[in-house]
Design an enzyme around this catalytic site. Sequence first.
Site, short mmCIF file in Angstrom:
data_model
loop_
_atom_site.label_atom_id
_atom_site.label_comp_id
_atom_site.label_asym_id
_atom_site.label_seq_id
_atom_site.Cartn_x
_atom_site.Cartn_y
_atom_site.Cartn_z
N GLU A 98 0.81 -1.23 0.00
CA GLU A 98 0.00 0.00 0.00
C GLU A 98 0.84 1.27 0.00
O GLU A 98 0.54 2.21 -0.73
CB GLU A 98 -0.94 0.02 1.22
CG GLU A 98 -2.14 -0.90 1.11
CD GLU A 98 -1.83 -2.33 1.52
OE1 GLU A 98 -0.69 -2.60 1.97
OE2 GLU A 98 -2.71 -3.19 1.37
N HIS B 88 -9.81 -4.65 10.97
CA HIS B 88 -10.47 -4.46 9.67
C HIS B 88 -11.76 -3.65 9.79
O HIS B 88 -12.61 -3.71 8.91
CB HIS B 88 -10.81 -5.82 9.03
CG HIS B 88 -9.63 -6.51 8.44
ND1 HIS B 88 -8.56 -6.95 9.18
CD2 HIS B 88 -9.35 -6.86 7.16
CE1 HIS B 88 -7.69 -7.54 8.38
NE2 HIS B 88 -8.14 -7.48 7.15
#
Lengths: 340, 464
Positions: free
Chosen positions: B198, B267
């Site tokens: 990322e 998450h």
Amino acid sequence: MAARKSTSKPASKPNVSADELKSYYKDMLLIRRFEEKAGQLYGMGLIGGFCHLYIGQEAVVVGLEATTKEGDSRITTYRDHGHMLACGMDPNGVMAELTGREDGYSRGKGGSMHMFSKEKRFYGGHGIVGANVPLGAGIAFADKYKGNDHVTFTYFGDGAANQGQVYEAFNMAALWKLPCIFVIENNQYAMGTSQQRSTSSAEIWERGKAFGIPGEAVDGMDVLAVKEAGEKAVAHCRAGKGPYILEIKTYRYRGHSMSDPAKYRTREEVQKMRDERDPIEAVRNLLLTGKHASEEDLKAIDKDIKKVVNDSAEFAKESPEPALEELWTDIYATEVPQEA
Amino acid sequence: MATEILMPALSPTMEEGTLAKWLVKEGDTVSSGDIMAEIETDKATMEFEAVDEGTIGKILIAEGTEGVKVNTAIAILLEEGESADDIDTSAKPAESEEPAAKSSPAEKEDKPEAAPAEGKSHPEPKVDTAPDWPEGTTLKKQTVREALRDGMAEEMRRDENVFLMGEEVAEYQGAYKISQGLLDEFGAKRVIDTPITEHGFAGIGVGASWGGLRPIVEFMTWNFAMQAIDQIINSAAKTLYMSGGQMGSPMVFRGPNGAAARVGAQHSQDYAAWYMQIPGLKVAMPYSASDYKGLMKTAIRDPNPVIFLENEILYGRSFDVPEIEDYTVPFGKARIWREGDDVTIVSFGIGMSYALQAADRLAEEGIMAEVIDLRTLRPMDTDSIIKSVMKTNRCVTVEEGWPQGSVGNYISSVIMQEAFDYLDAPVINCTGKDVPMPYAANLEKHALVTTDEVVEAVKKVTYK
């Protein structure tokens, strides 16, 4: 593709014209005198905050800029004054940014570490160590997407070479064959920590092997060796073969920033470098021994450069501070920026 | 001409120092780079180098002197051909100008107009109440997932510099199937699978935007974008300002944000309040399918970096989407889903589900809520909130994110400053609980904001 060791020859037989040699001398001397002046203005309180001088490393940017053509891009970290001068940015605008004035490249809002020139494709000037490496790969990505043959010089230091995102960028640059030259300016100290104490490998460029990126180590105190290696890297990138790594071994004479007491190395170490390996002295000697220039010629060059630098300091002192309204401008763009 | 050598500032904060030691004496010649003295600053002992060439004509400050102010003359430097006899009181400092004033311009003069209006006057806010589409427009039912894909595909057809990159966006057809079909239509050059990296690909996206492209960077979820937040903020959001307007980052960062279901603490975070804080970013957090489509198209065309916060649970929900060619929704314009006089409920994203359910239940009890969907958090349509609060005199905010430093906290402060006299009750912020997201089904449900809590908050502010 196998990485290979540099075969760069010493500068004894320069494959350049007298004029080129003279222009390298001028360009390197401009950087040095400019940086000395910046250090002086810092001492007077005219430049504030952080100020990282490039003195000692001049051959790196001057040697590589000699291999560029119109349309190529460059991006670097915070020790960026030399890169700006070498790619043709106006010393007045750079110095005025250092003093935080209206006529600076960023209208006084960027400072020493954050300066840009869309016109010269100089994409900064970045204060976050290592962050400019994926950014440089991204500029190269745009060139590849558009199908031109431009290359991006992505400069970073031996310290940044230990950031994880550097290897994320290496991986994608190799995977996507991005026309990016990763230039590791190894000045041997990451702030105050020597390479030996911070970096597992003695040859940082060899890390590219893990990604199939070719590279080499280059003597960064020899502008001609830098240029020769740069030409090889540029040819590789322009041919669409993907990225290339140049680890340029150089040395910074001054501290990391202006407030560095330099306790991590001896005065003798610095003095030895200055006496024996100075990149500007080396070219000066080539010019004199090859009878390409006389002492008087060089004195005239010195004088011209001193004037350019003094003028930039005067300009930077006389330029007004930015108007208060500038606080509120350039936060959002209203139009898509024009492509340079 | 003889010049004065001045006591240098050797750190960002140094105002005075000790001249610890002279390494040169009167009569010595120095050249650029020679070390002349050792100076003790507030931080360390530093070496002081010569800038100009010359001969030390006179030492003005003896070694060992403490408290030497920056810019005091400490020695006189003679140029070639001068002698110590030339020294007189008229010697000019090497740099004759006074150092820059230390105070910043902002302190010297009145602060520029930035603060929200103060005092008792509350001008009527200007609110754009035009409907999103004209009456009589044909509508079709579409899921958020489809609408989002259509929005991206339309913009990719319109501008060949728009491309999508991210993990599993191409051959896998999107981890959440948002990019389904895009690889087939646009090819591998414009729909690009990235490695799981990322930080790196966010940086490549920003660099590509500087190079003239219009990247859409997908994060599989915004939780993973914490790895990349430096590139989003330091590189994408700040560069326009730092470059004096020369270059910005026209691009979109997008992906699902906040809690999905049973995926645990790492998450399930809502980043609305985080990104909303950053000048230089725009932040969209839509609820309905038509807004997903219309705001995505606006985001891709915007010349600034846009944070597009989606929601996995909403992906599969269907809404009316107008069949209008090139349907866009402007940033900074809230949508009023339901009109009412008793209380204003402000929300955005999936928070709207709770807000609308609560409004239905409250209506059954005769409490009529006005429900505002902000749609974008930066710019935020606070005028619509103020206008509504002036009518209802009460406000409840709803979001799934954490309570401390929440979006609702900000809205509350704006209402206090701009409509304090209109309030009949304190504003209540309904938020997620102040805990990491638990895995157990019952605990997770309780950790999120609930419709019951919104109903209860409305009753509290309406004193029912």
